[in-house]
Structure formats: structure tokens, C-alpha cells
Scaffold this active site. Structure first.
Site, short mmCIF file in Angstrom:
data_model
loop_
_atom_site.label_atom_id
_atom_site.label_comp_id
_atom_site.label_asym_id
_atom_site.label_seq_id
_atom_site.Cartn_x
_atom_site.Cartn_y
_atom_site.Cartn_z
N ARG A 18 0.91 -1.25 0.00
CA ARG A 18 0.12 0.03 -0.03
C ARG A 18 0.81 1.32 -0.02
O ARG A 18 0.36 2.45 -0.11
CB ARG A 18 -0.97 0.06 1.26
CG ARG A 18 -1.97 -1.04 0.91
CD ARG A 18 -3.00 -0.81 2.15
NE ARG A 18 -4.16 -1.77 2.07
CZ ARG A 18 -4.00 -2.97 2.82
NH1 ARG A 18 -2.99 -3.36 3.54
NH2 ARG A 18 -5.21 -3.93 2.48
N CYS A 81 10.03 -17.47 -7.55
CA CYS A 81 10.57 -16.71 -6.44
C CYS A 81 12.12 -16.58 -6.84
O CYS A 81 12.68 -15.70 -6.47
CB CYS A 81 10.50 -17.27 -5.01
SG CYS A 81 8.75 -17.14 -4.42
N CYS A 212 7.14 -15.69 8.45
CA CYS A 212 6.81 -15.73 7.14
C CYS A 212 7.24 -14.44 6.44
O CYS A 212 6.94 -13.34 7.11
CB CYS A 212 5.26 -15.96 6.89
SG CYS A 212 4.86 -17.47 7.92
N CYS A 213 7.99 -14.56 5.29
CA CYS A 213 8.58 -13.36 4.85
C CYS A 213 6.91 -12.45 4.20
O CYS A 213 5.86 -12.93 3.75
CB CYS A 213 9.12 -13.43 3.42
SG CYS A 213 8.20 -14.16 2.08
#
Length: 394
Positions: A18, A81, A212-213
Site C-alpha cells: 500500500r 521466487c 513468514c516473509c
């Protein structure tokens, strides 16, 4: 394998979805930073490889048009990734093969909040076979995101075999934040405690939310060239790619009956061994490593897959502090994916930038002492693993 010079690197600060700029703005910023670092004009670049996962076709062209319209080949790359390192692999390969004297690898991602998910739900998922094995071995948790089920299951498989306390995984998140505090490009720089990590909401298996990323937006770039091109253009040739390997899944991924294989353990072992053999170095020679810590469990497993510590000893490796400053090898001085962030297409090239800065002695508060070689590990399920060894020129 011919040595290839890393002429310049650049990136922009990573951001939460955001708070992010457009992918074209971020990409242009990263490329211009890499060109400035190399002291080059964009017209000197012979080919470009642009990596991203979430974007329409030819987003790479849109990302580069703001830098220049030179007419060069621009190849769009998507390898989950490991996309950024795959773009670097292709750029290095083109230079090493003599196709061009200078090539650009760019990675960027403009992500949305929340866990990763498939865009196309009307066709076979590229991870369908991985999911099938996960369901067979550990059942289905409909409340957990797909990646957490896979990497959480892999961590639990290690716990089941070696009987360790899974709280050791949480220590990796604490370490990641401590490293990221010195990285102005990182998203999460505030310290956290072991209790913070362990008391955050459970996601799946041994994984809590702070293990967790996060979804992240950002861009990073690297320019590679021949040693001859570097000399002709007055480029600092002090950092070179000594060896590199890209490995995809083997039958063991789906046939070994082990969640660790499903998430790429064997790919990592093979890619690392290829690189060690080609470069004539071993894990004992490493002082700094940037590895793919999408989840704490994967960083933990990767210690052993890269040979940083023998099989079954990763818990001791963490508890003894051998994964941080003052220990044997500093892993993810940047803060890693857990704290720097994980904009999928940019991650591999951000790892590259960090290690180039380390080898040049430009990492400031993150600098690791006596760095002459540095290892990068970038993993994508579905699957591809890229391991790269950088060397400081004598």
C-alpha cells in the site's frame, strides 16, 4: 566457466504494497542506480533480462522504456521466487558465451497485500504436483496459505526426524530483524524478541506469522560485462561471478516422500555442489551468504543443503550463533526476505547487490570482515534454484 564482471548494482528501498510506487518507477530507479554505479550509459548495454512474477506480458519493456529506447533485445523472465537470479543467470550466460559484452538483469514486483495466490484458476496449477504430495504426506489445511503448507511441512519433517525444539526456527526471525536494522532498503527494521515471534498467530505447523516473509514491492538490477569491456570503459572489475548454477526439479521432489525435497532441498544441494566444484571453493571458505529465507524453516534447512553445517546440526548452528556476526558465516546480512522483504522478481538481484557491496567493503553497518567470496541462494517452487558464487578479484 568464464569469469563475468559485476559492473554495477542498484536497488530501491523495498515497501509494503500500500506504500509502493508503480513498478515502472521502481524499475527505472533501480536500473539508473546500477548504471550510475557502473559509470555507464544505457546505450552500452547489449541485452536486457527483466524478471517479474505478477504482471502482464512485456512488462519488462514498459519497465525499461523510461530508461531508454535503444532497440536492444529485452527478454521477460518468470521463474517464480527465483526470477531475479534467473534473469541474472541469463545475462551472465550471454556475456560468458560472447553473445554480448554487456548485459542488464532487472527484477521488479508490484505486489498486493496478503499471501501469494494463483492468478489463473481455470487451468492446472504449476504447483499441482507439489500440492498432491503435500496432501498425501501431511493432509490438507484449508486455512493455511499454499506456500506456508509446503515450507511449514518441510520444517515439521525435520523436527520429526531429529526431535528438535521447533522454537529454534523463531530465532531466525529475531536474527533477521537485527541484521535489517542496518539496512536502509529493508521494510522491517524494528527489533523483535523470541517471545514476539513465538506468540504471533500460528500459520501452519511450526510457522507463526513473524516467521513468514511479507508481500513486498521493489526493484533491483545488476549490470554484467566481460573483463575486456570493463577495462575499455574504466569499470571497477573488483567483483566477478566465479560460478553459477541453475537447477530444476528431479524425480526426488515428488518420489522421495519427504516434504524437504518437495520444497527444493535436493535442488539446492546440486546447485551448490555444482558451484563449489566449478569455483574450487567449499562452504568452509564462506564468510557471508544471502540465502532464500521465505520462511524461517527454509533458512534452517538451507544451512545444511548448502553445506554450511553437517546434516542434523542446524539447531546447534543457530543456538551457537554461527549464522550471524561473530559466528562462522553471516547469513542474510541484509535482513533477508523475512525483514528486507520479498518482491519476488527483485529478490535475487537484491541479494546480488548486497553481496557485491559486501565484497567491495561498501555494506557500512552490515559489513562482514574479511570477505573474499560470497554465496547467493535463490529458490523458486515449481521449480528452480539458482546458486551464485561471487569473488573479489585479487
Amino acid at each position: 566457466m568464464a569469469d563475468v564482471v559485476v559492473a554495477g548494482v542498484g536497488m530501491v528501498p523495498f515497501a509494503k504494497p500500500r506504500e509502493s510506487r508503480s513498478y515502472v518507477d521502481m524499475a527505472e530507479g533501480a536500473v539508473r542506480a546500477a548504471l550510475e554505479d557502473a559509470g555507464l550509459d544505457y546505450r552500452a548495454v547489449g541485452q536486457a533480462y527483466a524478471g517479474y512474477v505478477y504482471g502482464d506480458s512485456t512488462s519488462g519493456q514498459a519497465a525499461l522504456y523510461g530508461v531508454g529506447l535503444s532497440g536492444i533485445p529485452i527478454v521477460n523472465v518468470n521463474n517464480n521466487c527465483s526470477t531475479g537470479s534467473s534473469a541474472l543467470f541469463l545475462a551472465r550466460q550471454a556475456v560468458a558465451a560472447g553473445v554480448v559484452d554487456c548485459a542488464l538483469a532487472l527484477g521488479f514486483e508490484q505486489m498486493t497485500p496478503g499471501a501469494l495466490s494463483s492468478v489463473y484458476t481455470d487451468r492446472v496449477s504449476p504447483l499441482a504436483r507439489h500440492d498432491d504430495v503435500q496432501r498425501e504426506l501431511r493432509g490438507h489445511d484449508e486455512n493455511a496459505p499454499q506456500a506456508a503448507r509446503l515450507f511449514g511441512g518441510a520444517g515439521q519433517a525435520y523436527v520429526d526426524e531429529f526431535g528438535i525444539d521447533p522454537a529454534v526456527f523463531a530465532r531466525i526471525s529475531v536474527k533477521a530483524r537485527r541484521h535489517a536494522a542496518n539496512n536502509p532498503y529493508a521494510v522491517f527494521r524494528d527489533p523483535i524478541t523470541l517471545d514476539d515471534v513465538l506468540n504471533s498467530p500460528v500459520v501452519h505447523g511450526p510457522l507463526t506469522r513473524l516467521q513468514c516473509c511479507p508481500p513486498t514491492c521493489g526493484a533491483a538490477a545488476a549490470i554484467v560485462c566481460t573483463p575486456e569491456f570493463a577495462r575499455a570503459h574504466g569499470i571497477d572489475a573488483g567483483v566477478r561471478i566465479k560460478a553459477q548454477s541453475l537447477v530444476t526439479d528431479t524425480p526426488a521432489t515428488f518420489e522421495a516422500g519427504d516434504m524437504r525435497q518437495v520444497v527444493g532441498y535436493d535442488m539446492t544441494v546440486k546447485a551448490a555442489n555444482d558451484v563449489y566444484e566449478a569455483a574450487g571453493v567449499g562452504p568452509e571458505d564462506l564468510r557471508v551468504v544471502e540465502l532464500h529465507d521465505c520462511f524461517t524453516t527454509n533458512e534452517f534447512l538451507t544451512y545444511e543443503a548448502l553445506g554450511l553445517t553437517p546434516a542434523g546440526t542446524a539447531e546447534k548452528f543457530v543456538l551457537d550463533g554461527d549464522n550471524t556476526y561473530g559466528g562462522r558465516v553471516v547469513t542474510n546480512p541484509s535482513g533477508g526476505l523475512l525483514s528486507k522483504g520479498h518482491p519476488l522478481g527483485a529478490t535475487g538481484l537484491a541479494q546480488c547487490a548486497e553481496l557485491v557491496w559486501q565484497l567491495r567493503g561498501q555494506a557500512r553497518g552490515r559489513q562482514v570482515d574479511d570477505v573474499t567470496v560470497a554465496l547467493q541462494h535463490n529458490l523458486g517452487l515449481g521449480g528452480a534454484c539458482v546458486v551464485t558464487l561471487y569473488e573479489k578479484a585479487a
